[in-house]
Scaffold this motif. Structure first.
Motif, PDB file in Angstrom:
ATOM      1  N   LEU A 159      79.078  15.281  -1.749  1.00 14.63           N
ATOM      2  CA  LEU A 159      79.077  14.993  -0.316  1.00 14.63           C
ATOM      3  C   LEU A 159      79.846  13.720   0.004  1.00 14.63           C
ATOM      4  O   LEU A 159      80.620  13.673   0.967  1.00 14.63           O
ATOM      5  CB  LEU A 159      77.643  14.898   0.199  1.00 14.63           C
ATOM      6  CG  LEU A 159      77.460  14.576   1.681  1.00 14.63           C
ATOM      7  CD1 LEU A 159      78.240  15.546   2.562  1.00 14.63           C
ATOM      8  CD2 LEU A 159      75.971  14.592   2.048  1.00 14.63           C
ATOM      9  N   ALA A 160      79.651  12.667  -0.785  1.00 17.15           N
ATOM     10  CA  ALA A 160      80.349  11.403  -0.523  1.00 17.15           C
ATOM     11  C   ALA A 160      81.859  11.575  -0.646  1.00 17.15           C
ATOM     12  O   ALA A 160      82.627  11.023   0.151  1.00 17.15           O
ATOM     13  CB  ALA A 160      79.856  10.321  -1.485  1.00 17.15           C
ATOM     14  N   ALA A 161      82.307  12.373  -1.632  1.00 23.41           N
ATOM     15  CA  ALA A 161      83.745  12.590  -1.823  1.00 23.41           C
ATOM     16  C   ALA A 161      84.338  13.396  -0.670  1.00 23.41           C
ATOM     17  O   ALA A 161      85.442  13.091  -0.190  1.00 23.41           O
ATOM     18  CB  ALA A 161      83.987  13.311  -3.148  1.00 23.41           C
ATOM     19  N   VAL A 162      83.618  14.407  -0.209  1.00 22.34           N
ATOM     20  CA  VAL A 162      84.098  15.219   0.913  1.00 22.34           C
ATOM     21  C   VAL A 162      84.194  14.372   2.180  1.00 22.34           C
ATOM     22  O   VAL A 162      85.193  14.418   2.912  1.00 22.34           O
ATOM     23  CB  VAL A 162      83.168  16.424   1.136  1.00 22.34           C
ATOM     24  CG1 VAL A 162      83.486  17.120   2.463  1.00 22.34           C
ATOM     25  CG2 VAL A 162      83.285  17.413  -0.011  1.00 22.34           C
ATOM     26  N   ALA A 164      84.602  11.163   2.387  1.00 20.72           N
ATOM     27  CA  ALA A 164      85.706  10.209   2.239  1.00 20.72           C
ATOM     28  C   ALA A 164      87.049  10.881   2.497  1.00 20.72           C
ATOM     29  O   ALA A 164      87.944  10.286   3.125  1.00 20.72           O
ATOM     30  CB  ALA A 164      85.673   9.585   0.844  1.00 20.72           C
ATOM     31  N   LYS A 165      87.236  12.114   2.017  1.00 18.44           N
ATOM     32  CA  LYS A 165      88.494  12.834   2.228  1.00 18.44           C
ATOM     33  C   LYS A 165      88.736  13.086   3.713  1.00 18.44           C
ATOM     34  O   LYS A 165      89.862  12.932   4.211  1.00 18.44           O
ATOM     35  CB  LYS A 165      88.463  14.166   1.480  1.00 18.44           C
ATOM     36  CG  LYS A 165      88.698  14.058  -0.011  1.00 18.44           C
ATOM     37  CD  LYS A 165      90.155  13.688  -0.328  1.00 18.44           C
ATOM     38  CE  LYS A 165      90.394  13.673  -1.827  1.00 18.44           C
ATOM     39  NZ  LYS A 165      91.777  13.206  -2.150  1.00 18.44           N
ATOM     40  N   ILE A 166      87.695  13.478   4.412  1.00 18.89           N
ATOM     41  CA  ILE A 166      87.843  13.761   5.844  1.00 18.89           C
ATOM     42  C   ILE A 166      88.201  12.488   6.604  1.00 18.89           C
ATOM     43  O   ILE A 166      89.085  12.488   7.470  1.00 18.89           O
ATOM     44  CB  ILE A 166      86.552  14.401   6.391  1.00 18.89           C
ATOM     45  CG1 ILE A 166      86.310  15.761   5.723  1.00 18.89           C
ATOM     46  CG2 ILE A 166      86.624  14.560   7.911  1.00 18.89           C
ATOM     47  CD1 ILE A 166      84.988  16.404   6.078  1.00 18.89           C
ATOM     48  N   LYS A 167      87.542  11.397   6.279  1.00 15.46           N
ATOM     49  CA  LYS A 167      87.835  10.132   6.948  1.00 15.46           C
ATOM     50  C   LYS A 167      89.240   9.649   6.611  1.00 15.46           C
ATOM     51  O   LYS A 167      89.936   9.095   7.477  1.00 15.46           O
ATOM     52  CB  LYS A 167      86.788   9.081   6.554  1.00 15.46           C
ATOM     53  CG  LYS A 167      85.405   9.341   7.131  1.00 15.46           C
ATOM     54  CD  LYS A 167      84.429   8.230   6.750  1.00 15.46           C
ATOM     55  CE  LYS A 167      83.067   8.462   7.369  1.00 15.46           C
ATOM     56  NZ  LYS A 167      82.091   7.403   7.024  1.00 15.46           N
ATOM     57  N   ALA A 168      89.672   9.862   5.377  1.00 18.36           N
ATOM     58  CA  ALA A 168      91.013   9.448   4.974  1.00 18.36           C
ATOM     59  C   ALA A 168      92.087  10.219   5.729  1.00 18.36           C
ATOM     60  O   ALA A 168      93.195   9.721   5.922  1.00 18.36           O
ATOM     61  CB  ALA A 168      91.188   9.643   3.464  1.00 18.36           C
ATOM     62  N   ALA A 169      91.758  11.431   6.164  1.00 18.58           N
ATOM     63  CA  ALA A 169      92.697  12.239   6.952  1.00 18.58           C
ATOM     64  C   ALA A 169      92.694  11.854   8.425  1.00 18.58           C
ATOM     65  O   ALA A 169      93.393  12.474   9.229  1.00 18.58           O
ATOM     66  CB  ALA A 169      92.362  13.716   6.799  1.00 18.58           C
ATOM     67  N   GLY A 170      91.907  10.827   8.770  1.00 20.52           N
ATOM     68  CA  GLY A 170      91.846  10.374  10.158  1.00 20.52           C
ATOM     69  C   GLY A 170      90.952  11.223  11.027  1.00 20.52           C
ATOM     70  O   GLY A 170      91.082  11.208  12.261  1.00 20.52           O
ATOM     71  N   MET A 171      90.018  11.941  10.412  1.00 20.22           N
ATOM     72  CA  MET A 171      89.143  12.836  11.142  1.00 20.22           C
ATOM     73  C   MET A 171      87.683  12.411  10.967  1.00 20.22           C
ATOM     74  O   MET A 171      87.343  11.651  10.054  1.00 20.22           O
ATOM     75  CB  MET A 171      89.343  14.278  10.675  1.00 20.22           C
ATOM     76  CG  MET A 171      90.783  14.768  10.766  1.00 20.22           C
ATOM     77  SD  MET A 171      91.054  16.377   9.991  1.00 20.22           S
ATOM     78  CE  MET A 171      90.265  17.455  11.183  1.00 20.22           C
ATOM     79  N   THR A 172      86.823  12.915  11.848  1.00 19.17           N
ATOM     80  CA  THR A 172      85.396  12.611  11.787  1.00 19.17           C
ATOM     81  C   THR A 172      84.665  13.721  11.022  1.00 19.17           C
ATOM     82  O   THR A 172      84.769  14.893  11.385  1.00 19.17           O
ATOM     83  CB  THR A 172      84.799  12.502  13.194  1.00 19.17           C
ATOM     84  OG1 THR A 172      85.452  11.459  13.907  1.00 19.17           O
ATOM     85  CG2 THR A 172      83.304  12.209  13.131  1.00 19.17           C
ATOM     86  N   PRO A 173      83.924  13.384   9.960  1.00 24.16           N
ATOM     87  CA  PRO A 173      83.129  14.399   9.262  1.00 24.16           C
ATOM     88  C   PRO A 173      81.875  14.751  10.063  1.00 24.16           C
ATOM     89  O   PRO A 173      81.169  13.868  10.547  1.00 24.16           O
ATOM     90  CB  PRO A 173      82.772  13.724   7.936  1.00 24.16           C
ATOM     91  CG  PRO A 173      82.863  12.264   8.210  1.00 24.16           C
ATOM     92  CD  PRO A 173      83.864  12.071   9.303  1.00 24.16           C
ATOM     93  N   VAL A 174      81.616  16.046  10.200  1.00 28.03           N
ATOM     94  CA  VAL A 174      80.472  16.533  10.974  1.00 28.03           C
ATOM     95  C   VAL A 174      79.661  17.463  10.073  1.00 28.03           C
ATOM     96  O   VAL A 174      80.151  18.513   9.655  1.00 28.03           O
ATOM     97  CB  VAL A 174      80.914  17.280  12.242  1.00 28.03           C
ATOM     98  CG1 VAL A 174      79.706  17.793  13.012  1.00 28.03           C
ATOM     99  CG2 VAL A 174      81.780  16.384  13.118  1.00 28.03           C
ATOM    100  N   GLY A 175      78.438  17.083   9.748  1.00 27.10           N
ATOM    101  CA  GLY A 175      77.592  17.908   8.894  1.00 27.10           C
ATOM    102  C   GLY A 175      76.752  18.877   9.700  1.00 27.10           C
ATOM    103  O   GLY A 175      76.201  18.506  10.737  1.00 27.10           O
TER     104      GLY A 175
END
Length: 407
Positions: A159-162, A164-175
């Motif tokens: 979960l932490a890696a996913v 981080a990837k989303i944030k690195a792409a300039g997007m907001t992670p939504v669970g």
């Protein structure tokens, strides 16, 4: 006659006068020198004193900022970590939010490529499933109620890696996390399931041959605590926005035999769900997480099996609501709808807007997948139908949109 010696004072007076004059001249010279020195040294001394005063002021301001920052981390009012009500700042649901297939979450390279493509298309958020509508927890969890049960999938993503990837792409992670529509957690949380006719036997919503399964009891403290523990674990891994699905009482057959409390105890379904959503929202708010509750559009018109007799009470408690507004739920297999999707959805959104509780923010889950066979035949399904749904939702007050690509 005695002789007197006459003392001469003239020369002494002249010496005294000369000495006095010399002293005066010297004093005037010293004063003049001091004045000259003061004149030439005034600016540098003044500047030095000013710099020292500024440095002292800056030190005081830095100390004050540090103190405010420390207070703000605890959510104190008026500080960088909190708003004027003492609540932590939170990220809202992105205006355009794509839904990621779970398979992508196990492959970081594929996920990175997908996120780059979505960002190029203009999406600002990426939603993915934490716990599905079967009750399976898809990420690597450390909770005993997950790891010591069948709830943990054999393959689980980081979960932490996913995140981080989303944030690195300039997007907001939504669970996305399903709540009480769960037929796995009850294997460990045996007391927290819906019971059959006031017995210790689990109620199931259909025949086992037809896929009938148990449900978590929305009234039970252990069931609520399980959902809250999952929300908190997701927050620990960097999720700042979450959508809570399955906040409902069961649907299915033999609902009159589904029992949630001891015999004689009245069950106000709307009040139970409202209390839980308010509790979950407040707990997440303390963590800086923006929690949204997903509700079916068709349940908001009046009394509902899922939400009880007062669905607006649940909306008011949730404050942030994702309206599941797929047009397919309003279509009839007997009489396929010939009207445009906008014509179908606009009255529903208009009706909801008229009775929307104060302070409620809306988002819309819109249908990107083709309808089932026999519905809207001949009209096709694509960008036009998606745009019509968004148009109706925007007119009804929705501020964010999640296109669902699969049933």
């Amino acid at each position: 006659m005695k002789d007197y010696k006459i003392k001469r004072y003239g020369r002494d007076r002249r010496r005294q006068k000369t000495a006095a004059t010399a002293k005066v001249v010297l004093m005037v010279a010293l004063i003049a020198a001091a004045c000259c020195a003061g004149w030439f040294l005034y600016d540098p001394i003044s500047e030095w004193m000013t710099e020292k005063a500024i440095e002292r002021q800056e030190r005081r301001e830095e100390q004050q900022r540090q103190q405010e920052q420390n207070n703000g981390e605890d959510g104190e009012p008026g500080t960088p970590g909190g708003n004027e009500d003492g609540e932590p700042e939170k990220t809202t649901l992105p205006e355009g939010c794509a839904i990621l297939e779970t398979e992508l979450l196990y492959n970081m390279a594929a996920l990175e490529n997908k996120l780059a493509a979505l960002a190029a298309e203009g999406y600002s958020g990426a939603a993915f499933t934490l716990k599905d509508n079967n009750g399976l927890v898809l990420y690597q969890s450390a909770l005993p109620d997950v790891t010591q049960n069948a709830a943990q999938t054999a393959d689980r993503y980081d979960l932490a890696a996913v995140t981080a990837k989303i944030k690195a792409a300039g997007m907001t992670p939504v669970g996305r996390l399903w709540a009480f529509d769960d037929h796995i957690a009850g294997r460990r949380l045996t007391d927290a399931t819906v019971k059959f006719n006031y017995t210790t036997t689990n109620w199931i919503h259909n025949d086992k041959e037809a896929g009938g399964h148990t449900w978590l009891n929305p009234m039970h403290e252990q069931a609520q605590g399980y959902i809250l523990s999952l929300l908190n674990e997701a927050a620990d891994h960097g999720i700042e926005v979450m959508i809570l699905e399955g906040v409902q009482f069961p649907t299915g057959y033999s609902l009159n035999l589904a029992t949630y409390a001891e015999k004689g105890v009245a069950v106000d379904k709307s009040a139970v769900l409202a209390d839980f959503t308010a509790r979950a929202g407040a707990e997440m708010q303390k963590r800086g997480v923006n929690l949204w509750t997903a509700l079916w559009m068709g349940d908001l018109a009046g009394e509902s099996v899922r939400l009880g007799g007062d669905p607006q009470q649940v909306m008011a408690a949730a404050k942030n609501c994702v309206i599941k507004a797929e047009p397919e739920q309003f279509a009839s297999h007997r009489a396929p709808l010939a009207e445009s999707v906008y014509t179908v959805m606009q009255p529903w959104w208009s009706s909801l807007a008229k009775k929307l509780p104060d302070g409620v923010t809306l988002a819309a889950e819109v249908q990107a997948y083709p309808p089932a066979e026999g519905l809207w035949q001949g009209s096709g399904w694509g960008e036009s139908q998606l745009a019509e749904q968004i148009r109706a939702a925007r007119e009804g007050g929705a501020v964010s949109f999640l296109p669902v690509e699969t049933r």
